[in-house]
Scaffold this active site. Structure first.
Site, mmCIF file in Angstrom:
data_model
loop_
_atom_site.group_PDB
_atom_site.id
_atom_site.type_symbol
_atom_site.label_atom_id
_atom_site.label_comp_id
_atom_site.label_asym_id
_atom_site.label_seq_id
_atom_site.Cartn_x
_atom_site.Cartn_y
_atom_site.Cartn_z
ATOM 1 N N THR A 16 -50.474 27.653 -66.216
ATOM 2 C CA THR A 16 -49.270 26.934 -66.664
ATOM 3 C C THR A 16 -49.475 25.439 -66.445
ATOM 4 O O THR A 16 -50.288 25.022 -65.629
ATOM 5 C CB THR A 16 -48.019 27.405 -65.900
ATOM 6 O OG1 THR A 16 -48.106 26.984 -64.527
ATOM 7 C CG2 THR A 16 -47.877 28.916 -65.962
ATOM 8 N N GLY A 17 -48.733 24.633 -67.191
ATOM 9 C CA GLY A 17 -48.904 23.184 -67.097
ATOM 10 C C GLY A 17 -50.278 22.754 -67.582
ATOM 11 O O GLY A 17 -50.906 21.849 -67.018
ATOM 12 N N SER A 19 -51.247 21.275 -70.347
ATOM 13 C CA SER A 19 -51.345 20.214 -71.354
ATOM 14 C C SER A 19 -51.770 18.870 -70.801
ATOM 15 O O SER A 19 -51.951 17.917 -71.551
ATOM 16 C CB SER A 19 -50.007 20.061 -72.078
ATOM 17 O OG SER A 19 -48.982 19.709 -71.158
ATOM 18 N N SER A 20 -51.953 18.758 -69.469
ATOM 19 C CA SER A 20 -52.375 17.481 -68.900
ATOM 20 C C SER A 20 -52.850 17.656 -67.470
ATOM 21 O O SER A 20 -52.704 18.724 -66.863
ATOM 22 C CB SER A 20 -51.221 16.463 -68.914
ATOM 23 O OG SER A 20 -50.237 16.839 -67.958
ATOM 24 N N GLY A 21 -53.426 16.598 -66.928
ATOM 25 C CA GLY A 21 -53.757 16.532 -65.522
ATOM 26 C C GLY A 21 -54.573 17.699 -65.005
ATOM 27 O O GLY A 21 -55.581 18.110 -65.590
ATOM 28 N N ILE A 22 -54.151 18.240 -63.859
ATOM 29 C CA ILE A 22 -54.881 19.317 -63.193
ATOM 30 C C ILE A 22 -55.025 20.546 -64.081
ATOM 31 O O ILE A 22 -56.099 21.140 -64.172
ATOM 32 C CB ILE A 22 -54.177 19.694 -61.874
ATOM 33 C CG1 ILE A 22 -54.276 18.538 -60.873
ATOM 34 C CG2 ILE A 22 -54.760 20.971 -61.285
ATOM 35 C CD1 ILE A 22 -53.402 18.703 -59.651
ATOM 36 N N GLY A 23 -53.948 20.941 -64.755
ATOM 37 C CA GLY A 23 -54.004 22.122 -65.608
ATOM 38 C C GLY A 23 -54.982 21.962 -66.752
ATOM 39 O O GLY A 23 -55.730 22.894 -67.095
ATOM 40 N N TYR A 158 -39.220 16.069 -54.576
ATOM 41 C CA TYR A 158 -40.500 16.694 -54.922
ATOM 42 C C TYR A 158 -41.107 17.321 -53.668
ATOM 43 O O TYR A 158 -41.580 18.463 -53.697
ATOM 44 C CB TYR A 158 -41.454 15.658 -55.511
ATOM 45 C CG TYR A 158 -42.820 16.207 -55.832
ATOM 46 C CD1 TYR A 158 -43.053 16.884 -57.020
ATOM 47 C CD2 TYR A 158 -43.879 16.045 -54.940
ATOM 48 C CE1 TYR A 158 -44.312 17.403 -57.312
ATOM 49 C CE2 TYR A 158 -45.135 16.558 -55.226
ATOM 50 C CZ TYR A 158 -45.348 17.230 -56.409
ATOM 51 O OH TYR A 158 -46.592 17.740 -56.700
#
Length: 424
Positions: A16-17, A19-23, A158
């Site tokens: 999941t997630g 579409s950018s960064g770590i994922g 957060y």
């Protein structure tokens, strides 16, 4: 029951997630390793583009447009994974959102939405993964944070959500162990990672948020995630700075509080003005296939501490890396005069009386430079043009970039100049 995990080339992995960064980085690395992939996020254009990219490389991959804050969407991820591939072997709960600002200024609605994604999204994904893997075995990997143990000033909600993720993950793990279920449950706890995380956060500040140093490359987290997919791990701290902060929280909490107030807070804000309550990724997808963010210093491309943690025979490196990281933080903190400013040299010499008429030489930017220069103590990092951010062109999405740079296509570092899409 001992959990046996497959090689990556034999696995179907849900991320999941993605579409950018770590994922995004994890998906690309898993594809290179031969895994079949189910990619989920809210940004359909980015997912479609990534799916096409990986398919051209020979990866079997599908995408599912889903908002993990909605349980029905998470169930659909599981359903489509099983429909396409028959099953899945690893589920990575990576999707997350953030907010910057003083908690007393943030709306309750925004706080609830953050928890819907960061906490309940992990709960929904974990329950789906557990139901499917309970009888066949596999790995559940939840991406928490060093802020699962420590609270970052100006990122209170957060931090609270990541504390909740840790509590849930630890409890689920022990319950599964009690029933001898063949599921490995891992909590990944990254320190600051150079991704678009600050740029996509809901911002209540007057300045564009950024990571305080040191920041690590998203590849360091992807390596930990994929290692956990093949070898059972309880939890993995990514970045020696995270180990240091946890140690300070336990042994010198007052010093950590003072550091947060006088150094961390000013270093978490760039010099670029921002519009409060601008559109963010809190309620809508913001992923645009960008791996890196607006970190102004030299990103640490490796974490000696984490590599040693994953390799028990190299424990000596953990001790050395942590000790040197202590020096980095103390150095950054000692440069501060308590107001986010660095004293001038007239007040630094031993035995010299401070000249009250001397003018402080710096604002927060000098603190950032000092801390960034001290990043060398643990890991070998690479900055733009091989430098510590000096002389480089502004990165799209960075605090130095123009609005056009922020939203336009960016060069993906992992592609050696090849366009990978636009920012997350």
């Amino acid at each position: 029951m001992k959990t046996k995990l497959k090689k990556l080339s034999e696995q179907t992995i849900v991320i999941t997630g993605a579409s950018s960064g770590i994922g995004l980085v994890t998906a690309r690395q898993a594809a290179k390793a031969g895994a079949r992939l189910v990619l989920a996020a809210r940004s359909e254009d980015a997912l479609r583009q990534l799916t096409e990219e990986l398919s051209e490389q020979g990866c079997e991959v599908i995408y599912v447009v889903a908002d993990v804050s909605k349980q029905a969407d998470v169930k659909r991820i599981s359903s489509e994974a099983r429909q396409k591939f028959g099953s899945f072997d690893t589920w990575v709960n990576n999707a997350g959102v953030s907010m910057y600002g003083k908690v007393v200024n943030e709306s309750i609605d925004d706080m609830r939405q953050l928890f819907e994604t960061n906490f309940w999204g992990v709960v929904y994904g974990s329950l789906e993964a557990t139901e499917h893997l309970r009888h066949r075995g596999g790995a559940l990997i939840n991406v928490g944070s060093v802020l699962s143990d420590v609270t970052a000033i100006l990122q209170t909600m957060y931090s609270a959500s990541k504390h909740a993720v840790k509590g849930f993950t630890d409890g689920l793990r022990t319950e599964l162990e009690m029933e001898d279920a063949p599921i490995s449950v891992t909590l990944i706890q990254p320190a600051a990672i150079d991704t678009p995380y600050p740029l996509n956060a809901k911002n209540y500040l007057d300045k564009v948020p950024q990571h305080a140093p040191p920041a690590y490359a998203p590849e360091t987290v992807a390596d930990a995630i994929l290692s956990s997919a093949t070898s059972p791990q309880r939890n993995i701290l990514v970045g020696g700075a995270g180990k240091l902060f946890k140690g300070m929280e336990e042994w010198t909490p007052a010093l950590l509080d003072k550091f947060m107030e006088t150094a961390f807070a000013p270093m978490s804000q760039s010099d670029k003005a921002d519009r409060r309550n601008r559109p963010s990724g809190l309620y809508e997808g913001a992923g645009q296939l960008q791996e890196r963010g607006n970190y102004p210093g030299r990103t640490r491309e490796i974490s000696t501490y984490t590599k040693a943690k994953l390799n028990p025979t190299a424990t000596a490196a953990i001790v050395a890396g942590t000790g040197l990281a202590v020096a980095a933080i103390i150095n950054a903190f000692s440069k501060n005069d308590g107001n986010g400013k660095t004293p001038d040299k007239a007040s630094e010499g031993p035995g010299r009386k401070q000249d009250n008429k001397a003018t402080p030489t710096s604002d927060k930017s000098t603190d950032q430079a000092s801390a960034q220069n001290s990043d060398n103590v643990e890991d070998t990092g690479k900055g733009a043009n091989g430098a510590n951010g000096a002389g480089r062109a502004p990165r799209a999405g960075s605090a130095e970039a123009t609005p056009g740079d922020v939203r336009g296509p960016v060069a993906d570092k992992s592609k050696q100049g090849k366009q990978s899409g636009s920012k997350n």
